[in-house]
Design an enzyme around this catalytic site. Structure first.
Site, PDB file in Angstrom:
ATOM      1  N   ASP A  85      51.472  98.668  45.554  1.00  0.00           N
ATOM      2  CA  ASP A  85      50.745  98.605  45.128  1.00  0.00           C
ATOM      3  C   ASP A  85      50.537  96.911  45.551  1.00  0.00           C
ATOM      4  OD1 ASP A  85      48.133  97.286  44.280  1.00  0.00           O
ATOM      5  OD2 ASP A  85      49.027  97.531  41.976  1.00  0.00           O
ATOM      6  N   HIS A 113      37.482 112.016  48.957  1.00  0.00           N
ATOM      7  CA  HIS A 113      36.838 113.250  50.155  1.00  0.00           C
ATOM      8  C   HIS A 113      35.012 112.708  49.709  1.00  0.00           C
ATOM      9  CE1 HIS A 113      36.359 115.626  52.845  1.00  0.00           C
ATOM     10  NE2 HIS A 113      35.621 116.418  52.281  1.00  0.00           N
ATOM     11  N   ASP A 164      46.514  94.960  42.203  1.00  0.00           N
ATOM     12  CA  ASP A 164      45.418  95.688  41.538  1.00  0.00           C
ATOM     13  C   ASP A 164      45.010  97.408  41.654  1.00  0.00           C
ATOM     14  OD1 ASP A 164      45.544  96.177  44.552  1.00  0.00           O
ATOM     15  OD2 ASP A 164      43.698  94.938  44.621  1.00  0.00           O
ATOM     16  N   ASP A 173      41.729 110.517  49.966  1.00  0.00           N
ATOM     17  CA  ASP A 173      41.344 112.388  50.713  1.00  0.00           C
ATOM     18  C   ASP A 173      42.555 112.378  50.694  1.00  0.00           C
ATOM     19  OD1 ASP A 173      40.138 113.836  51.308  1.00  0.00           O
ATOM     20  OD2 ASP A 173      38.695 113.046  52.787  1.00  0.00           O
ATOM     21  N   SER A 228      32.479 115.031  55.017  1.00  0.00           N
ATOM     22  CA  SER A 228      33.264 116.385  55.652  1.00  0.00           C
ATOM     23  C   SER A 228      32.802 117.242  56.357  1.00  0.00           C
ATOM     24  CB  SER A 228      32.976 117.224  54.283  1.00  0.00           C
ATOM     25  OG  SER A 228      34.152 117.709  53.748  1.00  0.00           O
ATOM     26  N   ASP A 240      50.005  94.873  50.114  1.00  0.00           N
ATOM     27  CA  ASP A 240      49.533  93.816  50.849  1.00  0.00           C
ATOM     28  C   ASP A 240      48.704  92.121  49.794  1.00  0.00           C
ATOM     29  OD1 ASP A 240      48.108  94.287  48.288  1.00  0.00           O
ATOM     30  OD2 ASP A 240      46.262  95.652  49.046  1.00  0.00           O
TER      31      ASP A 240
END
Length: 515
Positions: free
Chosen positions: A249, A432, A256, A394, A180, A252
């Site tokens: 989902d 994050h 999963d 994030d 951060s 790719d």
């Protein structure tokens, strides 16, 4: 021909002379450090601490930590008349491994120092001047901004190294770990002070003092607050998330629950628009537009220039405070009021993405506070290594921001030189600095994990080609459960691809490949 940094070569030769298992012990007594003369510094404590439990304030409460014997040194640094920077450095009184590790430059983070000390490291921390400024908020004190942006960490580093040199009689190999804002401080170290650290781990780097970051956080709030009907009730985040997974989902090649590259996800929130009355399972037209705004970058309306990238599809479970209609972060508001616009009466509702951002950029350029400044050639030329990591889910720091930084480094240094000195690892489903649905635990702050990966890179020239990450669910009582999935994190732009056999929850069944 491999080029070895001269400082590291000296350390390596010294280690060989000592023997592979030898350790270094103190050359100077701990208490004698109280009289050590350091420029612009006052040593306030130099105390031998015996092995055993030590009570420290960590995470806002007193906690006892079992520690090996060490020398505890505290100091106050005053590089300017306005500075009031607190620091500590802990020095193992036996079995020092010859290394200095800093975990986090935003606060006196004892939680980071504890595992480092246990691992045989000399370790340091600083509040970067924040302690004296926190009463009214850091950015209510513009005279403290340079200390927080870069000066505090640098001053702590050079003073800690001097203390280490005096105590042990030799210089350390030095490592920085931050995530951060302290990840951003690590990047600032690489850019402004390339000789401070040999290896830097920077996660989700960002800072209100960088181009676009504070504006992005204000703009997200204004996207909902200007029209209360645009606010998305938190109960609908899961509805949006499930719709995103249905759309992306499997893109790719593996269903999963994770999206390995959200930038390739073409999700239309219009599929969730309510057909009749507003219900918990659908979005109103105004709420659909809020989702669209959040998933699109902030652009200067006059120039078309990118101000800051968006949150990514798949991050919806972390949207609390983003689309819920709450107040914007005080740090972002105060950065505009006191640092950039220098107007304490400025109203964030009046944010102008053309006029105000131009003023912000003028200040950032003049003060050189942009944590994402990509010119780190001096750091790389002296043998420094930079490991970046970023969660795709994030919502505090836009993932594409870190990717853009990496690409900008490549544009300056070239692809080969960048690969030799900088690696970026993107973590699908991670929030994050951790958390989220994806593999998000990879031991970045302790020995045996990513720090060991970094040390192999710095000290042996072995660049990381994968990092094994785990997903650890939380139990109902808030404790950690058992690992239920492992995956390799791959050097960007590579992604983890299932090899077609075995469990999809085992890292051994995945390979790093180009998408």
């Amino acid at each position: 021909m491999k080029i070895v940094h001269a400082g590291l070569l000296a350390v390596a030769l010294a280690a060989l002379a000592l023997g592979p298992t030898a350790t270094v012990t103190a050359q100077t007594s701990c208490e004698a450090l109280s009289s050590l003369s350091l420029p612009n510094a006052t040593i306030t404590l130099a105390q031998s601490v015996p092995a055993g439990n030590l009570s420290l304030s960590a995470g806002g409460r007193e906690q006892a930590f079992n520690l090996p014997a060490f020398c505890r040194v505290a100091a106050t640094l005053t590089p300017t008349m306005d500075s009031d920077i607190r620091m500590e450095v802990w020095l193992p009184t036996s079995n020092w491994n010859g290394k200095f590790q800093v975990n986090d430059g935003e606060a006196l983070n004892y939680r980071g120092m504890v595992p480092a000390l246990r691992g045989g490291y000399a370790t340091g921390a600083t509040d970067a001047g924040r302690t004296a400024a926190l009463a009214d908020g850091l950015f209510g004190h513009p005279e403290k901004v340079a200390d927080f942006a870069y000066r505090g960490v640098h001053e702590m580093t050079i003073k800690a190294k001097a203390i280490i040199q005096a105590f042990y009689g030799r210089a350390p190999v030095s490592y920085w770990y931050g995530c951060s804002a302290s990840g951003g401080q690590g990047l600032m170290e690489a850019h402004r002070f390339p000789g401070d650290y040999d290896g830097i781990i920077a996660g989700a780097p960002g800072s209100p003092l960088s181009h676009g970051y504070a504006a992005w956080r204000l703009w997200r709030a204004s996207a909902t607050l200007k029209n209360p009907s645009s606010a998305i009730p938190p109960g609908k985040y899961a509805v949006i998330h499930e719709a995103v997974l249905r759309a992306c989902d499997a893109s790719d090649g593996l269903k999963d629950g994770l999206i390995d590259n959200p930038r390739r996800c073409n999700f239309d929130p219009g599929v969730l628009v309510c057909q009749d009355a507003d219900t918990p399972a659908c979005l109103t037209v105004a709420q659909v537009e809020t989702v669209r705004r959040l998933l699109n970058p902030v652009i200067n309306p006059r120039t078309g220039r990118l101000i800051y990238p968006p949150v990514e599809p798949g991050s919806e479970l972390g949207w609390a405070g983003v689309a819920a209609g709450g107040q914007p972060p005080p740090s972002a508001v105060n950065a505009f009021k006191y640092v950039f616009l220098k107007d304490p009466n400025w109203d964030w509702h009046t944010l102008d993405l053309d006029r105000d951002i131009a003023l912000v950029d003028n200040v950032i350029e003049a003060e050189n506070t942009n944590t994402l400044e990509p010119d780190i050639r001096a750091f790389a030329d002296r043998g420094g290594k930079l490991l970046l990591y970023q969660g795709w889910s994030d919502t505090t720091n836009a993932p594409q921001s870190t990717i853009n930084y990496y690409i900008n480094v490549q544009n300056i240094m070239g692809t080969v030189a960048t690969s030799n000195s900088v690696r970026l690892f993107m973590a699908p489903g991670m929030g994050h600095c951790g958390g989220g649905e994806g593999p998000n635990t990879f031991d970045v702050a302790q020995t045996g994990g990513t720090s060991a990966v970094m040390e192999q890179w710095v000290e042996s020239g072995k660049a990381p080609d994968r990092i094994i990450a785990s997903h650890i669910p939380r139990n109902a009582d808030g404790t950690d459960g058992k690992v239920d999935r492992t995956r390799p994190l791959c050097p960007y732009p590579q992604v983890a691809r299932y090899n077609g056999t075995g469990s999809i929850d085992a890292a051994a069944n995945f390979e790093c490949k180009m998408p």
